[in-house]
Scaffold this motif. Structure first.
Motif, mmCIF file in Angstrom:
data_model
loop_
_atom_site.group_PDB
_atom_site.id
_atom_site.type_symbol
_atom_site.label_atom_id
_atom_site.label_comp_id
_atom_site.label_asym_id
_atom_site.label_seq_id
_atom_site.Cartn_x
_atom_site.Cartn_y
_atom_site.Cartn_z
ATOM 1 N N THR A 193 0.823 -1.205 0.000
ATOM 2 C CA THR A 193 0.000 0.000 0.000
ATOM 3 C C THR A 193 0.860 1.261 0.000
ATOM 4 O O THR A 193 0.456 2.290 -0.539
ATOM 5 C CB THR A 193 -0.957 0.016 1.204
ATOM 6 N N GLN B 155 1.987 1.725 -3.516
ATOM 7 C CA GLN B 155 0.867 2.281 -4.271
ATOM 8 C C GLN B 155 0.730 3.787 -4.029
ATOM 9 O O GLN B 155 0.473 4.558 -4.955
ATOM 10 C CB GLN B 155 -0.431 1.559 -3.879
ATOM 11 N N LEU B 156 0.911 4.189 -2.780
ATOM 12 C CA LEU B 156 0.838 5.610 -2.449
ATOM 13 C C LEU B 156 1.958 6.380 -3.142
ATOM 14 O O LEU B 156 1.744 7.487 -3.662
ATOM 15 C CB LEU B 156 0.910 5.795 -0.932
ATOM 16 N N THR C 56 1.074 6.980 -6.791
ATOM 17 C CA THR C 56 0.121 8.067 -7.004
ATOM 18 C C THR C 56 0.761 9.417 -6.752
ATOM 19 O O THR C 56 0.532 10.379 -7.490
ATOM 20 C CB THR C 56 -1.109 7.887 -6.091
ATOM 21 N N SER D 236 -4.071 5.494 -1.377
ATOM 22 C CA SER D 236 -4.054 4.122 -1.899
ATOM 23 C C SER D 236 -5.081 3.249 -1.176
ATOM 24 O O SER D 236 -5.635 2.324 -1.761
ATOM 25 C CB SER D 236 -2.655 3.520 -1.764
ATOM 26 N N THR E 187 -4.383 2.596 -7.298
ATOM 27 C CA THR E 187 -3.081 3.139 -7.666
ATOM 28 C C THR E 187 -2.924 3.071 -9.180
ATOM 29 O O THR E 187 -3.509 2.192 -9.816
ATOM 30 C CB THR E 187 -1.934 2.348 -7.006
#
Length: 355
Positions: free
Chosen positions: A208, A211-212, A215, A250, A344
């Motif tokens: 996660t 994913q953050l 972004t 995310s 994401t």
């Protein structure tokens, strides 16, 4: 599944605060029912997820949470900043070389590499090879938070069973060690309980956050050349990351279930009612600066790695903007991972601007 969608931030906080009325018992259950063939695969692997942390409540939850929190204290998180910078700069150097030959996917060259190393070092737990870890993480997220049909479920269940088998062996090998799993076992948790905690902690601790970072990099590059270069400033990088958390985290939703017949802001809910909490994307532009923090949950189930994820993302963005200020997004709009609770961009294609 029909959910009562709750997006107003104060109401989201109320649901997460009212632990006697709303429980996280559905937080880790699959969004779609798993087919019998899927369940057979998981059963053969002795796959079990008893409630321990994210899906648990009560005194035992508090005890486990306190032990896990000991590995992510503010002092320990702050102390890893130089290590995050070191790892990031190494990846940036390799990315810079690759950029000489053309566009590079920053999600592959940069974002995926730092969080797993930091997580392993903080918890003193080994990770599987990076490519394997990423496949297992993505497959498990899709199995539990996606909408896979019966055929796809079989593929995902085989992956989840492999992941669980590796995890069970890692837990057993941790007995007597001063590692996260070793500490939990020493406190009396069963192997199944530690595996249950570890299954999603291994994912949350790195996937996660990656994913953050994806972004944050994607939206940062979307600010234009000048706006991107400004993110080399620590304050601007921090503001940018918090903006992403508030608007497009995310982990953008989470679930709760009503423990009994109850009421929420004038709405009557029967026992078992499923609630979908929107953690990100529902704050007004003039919301208080702390609005971003709801992306990490609230109250007794606030993410223990919140500060770590924020720190890692900020430093990756900051260091990349400082070292590679003349980057631009390139190529078509990427496909996005869109699951019930996770999102994401699947790629972050970037190229150097002509000098």
């Amino acid at each position: 599944m029909n959910y009562l969608v709750v997006g107003e931030p104060d109401t989201v906080k109320e649901v997460m605060r009212r632990t006697d009325d709303f429980a996280p018992s559905n937080a880790l259950t699959s969004v779609v029912p798993l087919a019998p063939a899927t369940l057979r695969i998981l059963s053969k692997a002795k796959f079990a997820l008893p409630p321990v942390l994210a899906s648990a409540t009560g005194e035992r939850h508090r005890m486990v949470r306190k032990m896990v929190a000991g590995f992510f204290t503010p002092a320990k998180v702050a102390a890893v900043a130089p290590r995050v910078q070191e790892l990031t700069r190494h990846r940036i150097a390799e990315t810079a070389v690759a950029l000489d030959a053309g566009p590079v996917d920053l999600s592959l060259s940069l974002a995926r590499h730092v969080p797993p190393v930091i997580m392993a070092e903080l918890t003193a737990q080994e990770n599987p090879p990076l490519d394997t870890l990423k496949v297992w993480s993505r497959d498990s997220l899709e199995l539990f938070w996606g909408w896979p049909g019966p055929g796809r479920q079989l593929e995902l269940a085989l992956s989840a069973a492999e992941f669980y088998g590796w995890l069970r062996a890692e837990v057993e090998a941790s007995r007597g060690r001063d590692s996260l799993f070793g500490v939990l076992l020493a406190a009396g948790l069963s192997t199944a309980e530690v595996c249950s905690l570890g299954y999603f902690l291994v994912i949350a601790g790195q996937e996660t956050t990656s994913q953050l970072i994806n972004t944050a990099l994607y939206r940062g590059l979307g600010r234009g050349t000048h706006g991107w270069a400004e993110l080399a400033d620590p304050k601007r990088a921090a503001e940018h990351v918090r903006g992403v958390l508030a608007e497009e985290s995310s982990v953008h939703t989470w679930r709760r279930a009503a423990l009994h017949d109850t009421e929420l802001r004038g709405v009557t809910l029967p026992a078992g009612a499923e609630i979908l909490l929107e953690l990100s994307g529902r704050h007004a532009p003039d919301s208080p600066p702390a609005a971003y923090s709801l992306a990490f949950g609230y109250g007794l189930h606030r993410c223990l790695g919140a500060k770590l994820a924020e720190l890692e993302t900020q430093l990756v963005v900051q260091e990349t903007a400082a070292a590679l200020p003349h980057l631009e997004r390139t190529g078509p709009e990427p496909e996005w991972l869109r699951l019930l609770s996770f999102q994401t961009p699947q790629s972050v294609m970037a190229a150097r601007l002509p000098q």
